[in-house]
Design an enzyme around this catalytic site. Structure first.
Site, PDB file in Angstrom:
ATOM      1  N   LYS A   9       0.837  -1.193   0.000  1.00 36.04           N
ATOM      2  CA  LYS A   9       0.000   0.000   0.000  1.00 36.04           C
ATOM      3  C   LYS A   9       0.886   1.261   0.000  1.00 36.04           C
ATOM      4  CE  LYS A   9      -3.793  -2.531   2.267  1.00 36.04           C
ATOM      5  NZ  LYS A   9      -4.625  -2.673   3.499  1.00 36.04           N
ATOM      6  N   TYR A  49     -12.194  -3.205  -3.228  1.00 35.44           N
ATOM      7  CA  TYR A  49     -12.750  -3.263  -1.870  1.00 35.44           C
ATOM      8  C   TYR A  49     -14.276  -3.179  -1.857  1.00 35.44           C
ATOM      9  CZ  TYR A  49      -8.162  -2.931   0.459  1.00 35.44           C
ATOM     10  OH  TYR A  49      -6.896  -3.177   0.937  1.00 35.44           O
ATOM     11  N   PHE A  57     -15.561   3.001   7.283  1.00 28.41           N
ATOM     12  CA  PHE A  57     -14.206   3.418   6.904  1.00 28.41           C
ATOM     13  C   PHE A  57     -13.935   3.288   5.400  1.00 28.41           C
ATOM     14  CE2 PHE A  57     -14.101  -1.037   8.356  1.00 28.41           C
ATOM     15  CZ  PHE A  57     -13.556  -1.678   7.255  1.00 28.41           C
ATOM     16  N   ARG A  85      -1.241 -14.638   4.119  1.00 27.94           N
ATOM     17  CA  ARG A  85      -2.018 -13.993   5.190  1.00 27.94           C
ATOM     18  C   ARG A  85      -1.307 -14.154   6.538  1.00 27.94           C
ATOM     19  NH1 ARG A  85      -6.695 -10.831   4.152  1.00 27.94           N
ATOM     20  NH2 ARG A  85      -7.690 -11.705   5.999  1.00 27.94           N
ATOM     21  N   THR A  91      -5.244  -7.925  10.647  1.00 30.78           N
ATOM     22  CA  THR A  91      -5.641  -6.657  10.018  1.00 30.78           C
ATOM     23  C   THR A  91      -5.215  -5.450  10.849  1.00 30.78           C
ATOM     24  OG1 THR A  91      -7.549  -7.787   9.054  1.00 30.78           O
ATOM     25  CG2 THR A  91      -7.623  -5.370   9.107  1.00 30.78           C
ATOM     26  N   ARG A 102       2.915  -6.756   9.100  1.00 32.86           N
ATOM     27  CA  ARG A 102       2.246  -5.684   9.855  1.00 32.86           C
ATOM     28  C   ARG A 102       2.747  -5.603  11.290  1.00 32.86           C
ATOM     29  NH1 ARG A 102      -3.676  -7.354   7.492  1.00 32.86           N
ATOM     30  NH2 ARG A 102      -3.657  -6.112   5.572  1.00 32.86           N
ATOM     31  N   ASN A 112      -1.870   0.015   7.151  1.00 25.68           N
ATOM     32  CA  ASN A 112      -1.301  -1.283   7.528  1.00 25.68           C
ATOM     33  C   ASN A 112      -0.447  -1.941   6.443  1.00 25.68           C
ATOM     34  OD1 ASN A 112      -3.418  -2.039   5.903  1.00 25.68           O
ATOM     35  ND2 ASN A 112      -4.456  -3.299   7.427  1.00 25.68           N
ATOM     36  N   HIS A 115      -1.637  -5.565   1.480  1.00 27.08           N
ATOM     37  CA  HIS A 115      -2.857  -6.344   1.261  1.00 27.08           C
ATOM     38  C   HIS A 115      -2.495  -7.751   0.798  1.00 27.08           C
ATOM     39  CE1 HIS A 115      -6.576  -7.859  -0.488  1.00 27.08           C
ATOM     40  NE2 HIS A 115      -5.854  -8.168  -1.551  1.00 27.08           N
ATOM     41  N   GLU A 126      -8.994 -10.591  -7.811  1.00 33.60           N
ATOM     42  CA  GLU A 126      -8.196  -9.375  -7.644  1.00 33.60           C
ATOM     43  C   GLU A 126      -7.095  -9.286  -8.705  1.00 33.60           C
ATOM     44  OE1 GLU A 126      -7.059  -9.854  -3.548  1.00 33.60           O
ATOM     45  OE2 GLU A 126      -9.110  -9.478  -2.839  1.00 33.60           O
TER      46      GLU A 126
HETATM   47  P1  ATP Z   1      -6.579  -6.359   3.192  1.00 34.91           P
HETATM   48  O1  ATP Z   1      -7.850  -6.774   2.472  1.00 34.91           O
HETATM   49  O2  ATP Z   1      -6.168  -4.936   2.883  1.00 34.91           O
HETATM   50  O3  ATP Z   1      -5.491  -7.377   3.016  1.00 34.91           O
HETATM   51  P2  ATP Z   1      -7.607  -7.495   5.606  1.00 34.91           P
HETATM   52  O4  ATP Z   1      -8.090  -8.597   4.727  1.00 34.91           O
HETATM   53  O5  ATP Z   1      -6.688  -7.864   6.730  1.00 34.91           O
HETATM   54  O6  ATP Z   1      -6.868  -6.366   4.767  1.00 34.91           O
HETATM   55  P3  ATP Z   1     -10.239  -6.335   5.518  1.00 34.91           P
HETATM   56  O7  ATP Z   1     -11.300  -6.637   6.499  1.00 34.91           O
HETATM   57  O8  ATP Z   1     -10.314  -6.926   4.158  1.00 34.91           O
HETATM   58  O9  ATP Z   1      -8.839  -6.697   6.215  1.00 34.91           O
HETATM   59  O10 ATP Z   1     -10.136  -4.755   5.418  1.00 34.91           O
HETATM   60  C1  ATP Z   1      -9.495  -4.146   4.322  1.00 34.91           C
HETATM   61  C2  ATP Z   1      -8.713  -2.956   4.803  1.00 34.91           C
HETATM   62  O11 ATP Z   1      -9.615  -1.987   5.317  1.00 34.91           O
HETATM   63  C3  ATP Z   1      -7.746  -3.229   5.960  1.00 34.91           C
HETATM   64  O12 ATP Z   1      -6.512  -3.729   5.551  1.00 34.91           O
HETATM   65  C4  ATP Z   1      -7.589  -1.844   6.545  1.00 34.91           C
HETATM   66  O13 ATP Z   1      -6.650  -1.064   5.817  1.00 34.91           O
HETATM   67  C5  ATP Z   1      -8.983  -1.272   6.363  1.00 34.91           C
HETATM   68  N1  ATP Z   1      -9.759  -1.457   7.579  1.00 34.91           N
HETATM   69  C6  ATP Z   1     -10.307  -2.606   8.034  1.00 34.91           C
HETATM   70  N2  ATP Z   1     -10.951  -2.430   9.197  1.00 34.91           N
HETATM   71  C7  ATP Z   1     -10.816  -1.107   9.485  1.00 34.91           C
HETATM   72  C8  ATP Z   1     -11.258  -0.258  10.544  1.00 34.91           C
HETATM   73  N3  ATP Z   1     -11.962  -0.752  11.555  1.00 34.91           N
HETATM   74  N4  ATP Z   1     -10.918   1.036  10.488  1.00 34.91           N
HETATM   75  C9  ATP Z   1     -10.184   1.539   9.471  1.00 34.91           C
HETATM   76  N5  ATP Z   1      -9.733   0.810   8.438  1.00 34.91           N
HETATM   77  C10 ATP Z   1     -10.044  -0.488   8.443  1.00 34.91           C
HETATM   78 MG    MG Z   2      -9.215  -8.236   2.991  1.00 37.58          MG
END
Ligand code: ATP
Ligand code: MG
Length: 137
Positions: A9, A49, A57, A85, A91, A102, A112, A115, A126
């Site tokens: 990111k 997303y 968010f 993962r 996350t 992370r 974070n 992805h 994706e």
């Molecule tokens: P990613 O899809 O980016 O790999 P992830 O699978 O661990 O992350 P997801 O639930 O898919 O988590 O959320 C996607 C992204 O949205 C997170 O990586 C983070 O940047 C953001 N995000 C998730 N939860 C929150 C939150 N509570 N507040 C702010 N941002 C959030």
């Molecule tokens: Mg995700």
């Protein structure tokens, strides 16, 4: 073969973490099958997303992803989705174990660093979004 879409990111690129992150996947033994530095159009971030569109968010998340160049990658190999993962960590970086990407490099859930696809199906979905031109294999 199984593939995962992995993306560094904008904060990870800006902070100079690209080499370290790529090195981790190389050392693990996965195969890099696509790689580019990319300024994300808003529509691409929104499509990626889209399952989170109802979250409070979501808007901040899309703005974060388009805030600077990302590094788009596709990694291939046995179990790559689940293993990536694990290597990435939870996350919320405050819950990520030390030794994960992370866990080692982030504090804020909204910054974070990286992805990783959450299922082989999403690895394919994706990859098609970010590499419409296709990938090597
Ligand atoms: P990613 O899809 O980016 O790999 P992830 O699978 O661990 O992350 P997801 O639930 O898919 O988590 O959320 C996607 C992204 O949205 C997170 O990586 C983070 O940047 C953001 N995000 C998730 N939860 C929150 C939150 N509570 N507040 C702010 N941002 C959030
Ligand atoms: Mg995700």
């Amino acid at each position: 073969a199984e593939i995962s879409y992995i993306m560094i990111k904008p904060d990870g690129v800006q902070r100079g973490l690209v080499g370290d992150i790529i090195s981790r996947f190389e050392r693990k033994g996965y195969k890099l099958t696509a790689l580019k530095l990319y300024q994300t159009p808003k529509e691409v971030a929104e499509e990626h997303y889209k399952d989170l569109a109802s979250k409070p968010f979501y808007k901040d998340l899309v703005n974060y992803i388009v805030s600077g160049p990302v590094v788009c990658m596709v990694w291939e190999g046995k179990g790559v989705v689940a293993t990536a993962r694990k290597m990435i960590g939870a996350t919320n970086p405050l819950a990520s174990e030390p030794g994960t990407i992370r866990g080692d490099f982030a504090i804020e859930v909204g910054r974070n660093v990286i992805h990783g696809s959450d299922s082989p199906e999403n690895g394919e979905r994706e990859t098609a979004i970010w590499f419409p031109e296709g990938i090597t294999s």
